[in-house]
Design a protein around this motif. Sequence first.
Motif, PDB file in Angstrom:
ATOM      1  N   ILE A 125     104.182   9.036 -58.125  1.00  0.00           N
ATOM      2  CA  ILE A 125     103.074   9.465 -57.256  1.00  0.00           C
ATOM      3  C   ILE A 125     102.153   8.272 -56.995  1.00  0.00           C
ATOM      4  O   ILE A 125     101.773   7.571 -57.942  1.00  0.00           O
ATOM      5  CB  ILE A 125     102.275  10.603 -57.943  1.00  0.00           C
TER       6      ILE A 125
ATOM      7  N   LYS B 246      98.491   7.483 -55.420  1.00  0.00           N
ATOM      8  CA  LYS B 246      97.285   8.256 -55.089  1.00  0.00           C
ATOM      9  C   LYS B 246      97.644   9.728 -55.218  1.00  0.00           C
ATOM     10  O   LYS B 246      98.028  10.162 -56.290  1.00  0.00           O
ATOM     11  CB  LYS B 246      96.759   7.878 -53.705  1.00  0.00           C
ATOM     12  N   ASP B 247      97.585  10.486 -54.135  1.00  0.00           N
ATOM     13  CA  ASP B 247      97.962  11.900 -54.297  1.00  0.00           C
ATOM     14  C   ASP B 247      99.271  12.211 -53.569  1.00  0.00           C
ATOM     15  O   ASP B 247      99.592  13.356 -53.297  1.00  0.00           O
ATOM     16  CB  ASP B 247      96.833  12.828 -53.825  1.00  0.00           C
ATOM     17  N   ARG B 248     100.047  11.149 -53.277  1.00  0.00           N
ATOM     18  CA  ARG B 248     101.292  11.360 -52.535  1.00  0.00           C
ATOM     19  C   ARG B 248     102.505  11.190 -53.450  1.00  0.00           C
ATOM     20  O   ARG B 248     102.664  10.153 -54.086  1.00  0.00           O
ATOM     21  CB  ARG B 248     101.342  10.351 -51.383  1.00  0.00           C
ATOM     22  N   THR B 249     103.344  12.227 -53.512  1.00  0.00           N
ATOM     23  CA  THR B 249     104.560  12.150 -54.325  1.00  0.00           C
ATOM     24  C   THR B 249     105.647  11.475 -53.497  1.00  0.00           C
ATOM     25  O   THR B 249     106.086  12.026 -52.489  1.00  0.00           O
ATOM     26  CB  THR B 249     105.017  13.564 -54.744  1.00  0.00           C
TER      27      THR B 249
END
Length: 202
Positions: A10, A12-15
């Motif tokens: 991941i 930041k908040d992106r998988t």
Amino acid sequence: MIELRNVKKIYKDRTVLDVPALCIQDGGSVALAGANGSGKTTLLRILARVLRADSGTITAPDDVLYLPQRPYAFRGSVLDNVLIGAKDRREQALALIGNMELSALADKQAQSLSGGEMQKMALCRLLIRPCALLLLDEPTAALDTEGTELVCRALAQYKARTDCTVVFSTHTPQLTEKAADRLIQLRDGRIETDHGVWPVKE
Ligand SMILES: Nc1ncnc2c1ncn2[C@@H]1O[C@H](COP(=O)(O)OP(=O)(O)OP(=O)(O)O)[C@@H](O)[C@H]1O
Ligand SMILES: [Mg+2]
């Protein structure tokens, strides 16, 4: 056996990678395909242990050789580069260089090679050493059809010699068809399809 369970990466908040389960048999040859940004390099880097997953467990051999997506040259000649880490294998280095049709360039400064020549040299630098797991990130991205064919042959010879497991990413169907027995298609960090290349083994 290589095994991944619940592996995620991941940023930041992106998988960018989400693999609930993946097993690769010893001796297998797996091609990773998928659009730009689909997670191929991320998966290879995690397997090579140059990148840590944010969660999950990974079982893979320690004895790994990894070809990064962007090939590079060290100072010195092409032969010097191939001999890095294998100083006493001059004959084998020259044979590998010959197989990649780089013999005329063996004494040339490696940093002045073309992109495709450098990619072939970087592969020779890896293939001079045995390993349990060979990881190649787009090994023929800079190569023409003939160069791709040379890589297919060199990989087949290496595999016959070492019995290693191979995982490579590619956008080149020619390489997938010749060098892989399994094709994993990634999409947005997930495995979209996973099957034998040819003939399809279900
Ligand atoms: N250090 C990083 N910080 C933030 N995002 C990253 C980082 N590294 C990779 N990513 C993102 O993760 C996603 C997957 O990248 P990855 O390099 O694994 O894709 P890829 O399938 O190898 O693509 P390509 O075919 O272009 O090589 C991309 O959207 C990329 O922007
Ligand atoms: Mg990549």
